[in-house]
Write a protein that holds these residues in place. Sequence first.
Motif, PDB file in Angstrom:
ATOM      1  N   VAL A 172      42.775   7.665 -36.339  1.00  0.00           N
ATOM      2  CA  VAL A 172      43.456   8.529 -37.600  1.00  0.00           C
ATOM      3  C   VAL A 172      42.801   7.846 -39.003  1.00  0.00           C
ATOM      4  O   VAL A 172      42.545   6.505 -38.887  1.00  0.00           O
ATOM      5  N   SER A 173      42.566   8.612 -39.876  1.00  0.00           N
ATOM      6  CA  SER A 173      42.322   8.182 -41.015  1.00  0.00           C
ATOM      7  C   SER A 173      43.224   8.267 -42.104  1.00  0.00           C
ATOM      8  O   SER A 173      43.806   9.135 -42.114  1.00  0.00           O
ATOM      9  N   TYR A 174      43.068   7.212 -43.158  1.00  0.00           N
ATOM     10  CA  TYR A 174      44.092   7.261 -43.891  1.00  0.00           C
ATOM     11  C   TYR A 174      43.568   6.295 -45.327  1.00  0.00           C
ATOM     12  O   TYR A 174      42.770   5.464 -45.140  1.00  0.00           O
ATOM     13  N   THR A 175      44.172   6.480 -46.069  1.00  0.00           N
ATOM     14  CA  THR A 175      44.248   5.320 -47.334  1.00  0.00           C
ATOM     15  C   THR A 175      45.150   4.252 -47.234  1.00  0.00           C
ATOM     16  O   THR A 175      46.314   4.452 -47.451  1.00  0.00           O
ATOM     17  N   ASP A 176      44.477   2.844 -47.158  1.00  0.00           N
ATOM     18  CA  ASP A 176      45.661   1.700 -47.091  1.00  0.00           C
ATOM     19  C   ASP A 176      46.336   1.412 -48.311  1.00  0.00           C
ATOM     20  O   ASP A 176      45.923   2.103 -49.493  1.00  0.00           O
ATOM     21  N   TYR A 177      46.899   0.329 -48.327  1.00  0.00           N
ATOM     22  CA  TYR A 177      47.708  -0.173 -49.563  1.00  0.00           C
ATOM     23  C   TYR A 177      46.760  -0.666 -50.736  1.00  0.00           C
ATOM     24  O   TYR A 177      46.975  -0.633 -51.820  1.00  0.00           O
ATOM     25  N   ASN A 178      45.490  -0.842 -50.435  1.00  0.00           N
ATOM     26  CA  ASN A 178      44.442  -1.430 -51.224  1.00  0.00           C
ATOM     27  C   ASN A 178      43.517  -0.474 -51.856  1.00  0.00           C
ATOM     28  O   ASN A 178      42.789  -0.355 -52.603  1.00  0.00           O
ATOM     29  N   GLY A 179      44.020   1.079 -51.408  1.00  0.00           N
ATOM     30  CA  GLY A 179      43.011   1.986 -51.722  1.00  0.00           C
ATOM     31  C   GLY A 179      41.796   2.168 -50.923  1.00  0.00           C
ATOM     32  O   GLY A 179      40.859   2.803 -51.257  1.00  0.00           O
ATOM     33  N   VAL A 180      41.681   1.362 -49.803  1.00  0.00           N
ATOM     34  CA  VAL A 180      40.547   1.482 -48.933  1.00  0.00           C
ATOM     35  C   VAL A 180      40.780   2.505 -48.001  1.00  0.00           C
ATOM     36  O   VAL A 180      41.778   2.631 -47.192  1.00  0.00           O
ATOM     37  N   GLU A 181      39.733   3.084 -47.586  1.00  0.00           N
ATOM     38  CA  GLU A 181      39.769   4.187 -46.369  1.00  0.00           C
ATOM     39  C   GLU A 181      39.705   3.461 -45.024  1.00  0.00           C
ATOM     40  O   GLU A 181      38.862   2.591 -44.931  1.00  0.00           O
ATOM     41  N   GLN A 182      40.850   3.619 -44.461  1.00  0.00           N
ATOM     42  CA  GLN A 182      40.789   3.158 -42.779  1.00  0.00           C
ATOM     43  C   GLN A 182      40.778   4.123 -41.852  1.00  0.00           C
ATOM     44  O   GLN A 182      41.090   5.355 -42.271  1.00  0.00           O
ATOM     45  N   SER A 183      40.230   3.863 -40.797  1.00  0.00           N
ATOM     46  CA  SER A 183      40.260   4.635 -39.618  1.00  0.00           C
ATOM     47  C   SER A 183      40.227   4.124 -38.254  1.00  0.00           C
ATOM     48  O   SER A 183      39.523   2.974 -38.286  1.00  0.00           O
ATOM     49  N   GLY A 184      41.280   4.138 -37.487  1.00  0.00           N
ATOM     50  CA  GLY A 184      41.154   3.829 -36.324  1.00  0.00           C
ATOM     51  C   GLY A 184      42.469   4.128 -35.634  1.00  0.00           C
ATOM     52  O   GLY A 184      43.078   4.682 -35.716  1.00  0.00           O
ATOM     53  N   LYS A 185      42.473   3.437 -34.325  1.00  0.00           N
ATOM     54  CA  LYS A 185      43.591   3.618 -33.256  1.00  0.00           C
ATOM     55  C   LYS A 185      44.825   2.699 -33.442  1.00  0.00           C
ATOM     56  O   LYS A 185      44.562   1.776 -34.568  1.00  0.00           O
ATOM     57  N   HIS A 186      45.466   2.654 -32.650  1.00  0.00           N
ATOM     58  CA  HIS A 186      46.840   1.541 -32.662  1.00  0.00           C
ATOM     59  C   HIS A 186      47.526   1.666 -33.902  1.00  0.00           C
ATOM     60  O   HIS A 186      48.017   0.913 -34.522  1.00  0.00           O
ATOM     61  N   ARG A 187      47.606   2.987 -34.455  1.00  0.00           N
ATOM     62  CA  ARG A 187      48.750   3.247 -35.615  1.00  0.00           C
ATOM     63  C   ARG A 187      49.692   4.296 -35.093  1.00  0.00           C
ATOM     64  O   ARG A 187      49.639   5.011 -33.845  1.00  0.00           O
ATOM     65  N   THR A 188      50.610   4.269 -35.664  1.00  0.00           N
ATOM     66  CA  THR A 188      51.961   4.975 -35.304  1.00  0.00           C
ATOM     67  C   THR A 188      52.550   5.452 -36.697  1.00  0.00           C
ATOM     68  O   THR A 188      52.066   5.355 -37.876  1.00  0.00           O
ATOM     69  N   SER A 189      54.078   5.896 -36.459  1.00  0.00           N
ATOM     70  CA  SER A 189      54.652   6.261 -37.660  1.00  0.00           C
ATOM     71  C   SER A 189      56.103   5.918 -37.355  1.00  0.00           C
ATOM     72  O   SER A 189      56.375   5.565 -36.431  1.00  0.00           O
ATOM     73  N   ALA A 190      56.720   5.578 -38.517  1.00  0.00           N
ATOM     74  CA  ALA A 190      58.078   5.305 -38.372  1.00  0.00           C
ATOM     75  C   ALA A 190      59.134   6.019 -37.626  1.00  0.00           C
ATOM     76  O   ALA A 190      59.910   5.810 -36.729  1.00  0.00           O
TER      77      ALA A 190
END
Length: 287
Positions: A172-190
Amino acid sequence: TTATGTTAAGTPASSQTISADARTAALTNLSSAVSALLDTESGRYSVYYVNLTTGETLGYKESAPMVAASSIKIAYNTYLYQQAAAGAFSMSDEMTYNAKPYPEGDLETGTGTIQTSADGTKYTVSELSHLSITISDNCATNMILRELGGIDAVNDGYMVPISAIVNYRTPVSYTDYNGVEQSGKHRTSAEDLALYAKNLYVLYKANPDIYQPLMDDLKTTEYNWGIPAGVPSGTAVAHKVGFNPAYGANNDVGIVFAQEDYVLCVMTESGSDSNAQTVIGSVSKLF
């Protein structure tokens, strides 16, 4: 922020001491308080709450992709107990530690003590679960995944059918807390993590003798920050924290045993462990 004040069966809980209108107003006020707190904090935050008595829910950016870290171990271990109860293996079965690095073996540095064990050391499945939960042992967790057929088997066979708003094994791709684009597995949601905890609660209520050891381990982890810090002294909390310094992540998901039991998950990404852990406790206190 979204809040839902409907009850699970359409009727008030027997422990309810205020009117339905007052409950709805309280939930609305809580939603505003959570937003007011987290909107002023630097970083990314995600919250999901489920009242296990009434069915009320409340979310704050609850579907945002977040680094799962070790909080995901609550799902792994619930599935472990479920499979043992189904007869796939026994919790007293022994497994042999493979000191080669994961995924070829079981070795993974970080939290835990098994990483210092000799190759070939034997552990019961029950011992592995205990270590995976209470001290977040990474090697024990890898051995559990091996027993369950691998991480994809756990994801596809257990986690996805319950909730996969953010699929743990799909990049999944998203923008992290530093404004950096991240993409990878092992993400989930609350919301995903909260629903895994809710499923454990349902299983526990149906078969308390089977799931009591897991619930006891979750209540007695070595990590006392997070959700327990926000509840009254003496309140039992079965929870699993997770943290990953590389991504500035600190999370907690737990079952709070109260007048009305509830699940709360707070996921953070801020780069400050101490502040994030304090924020999780502050959110917990609001609830």
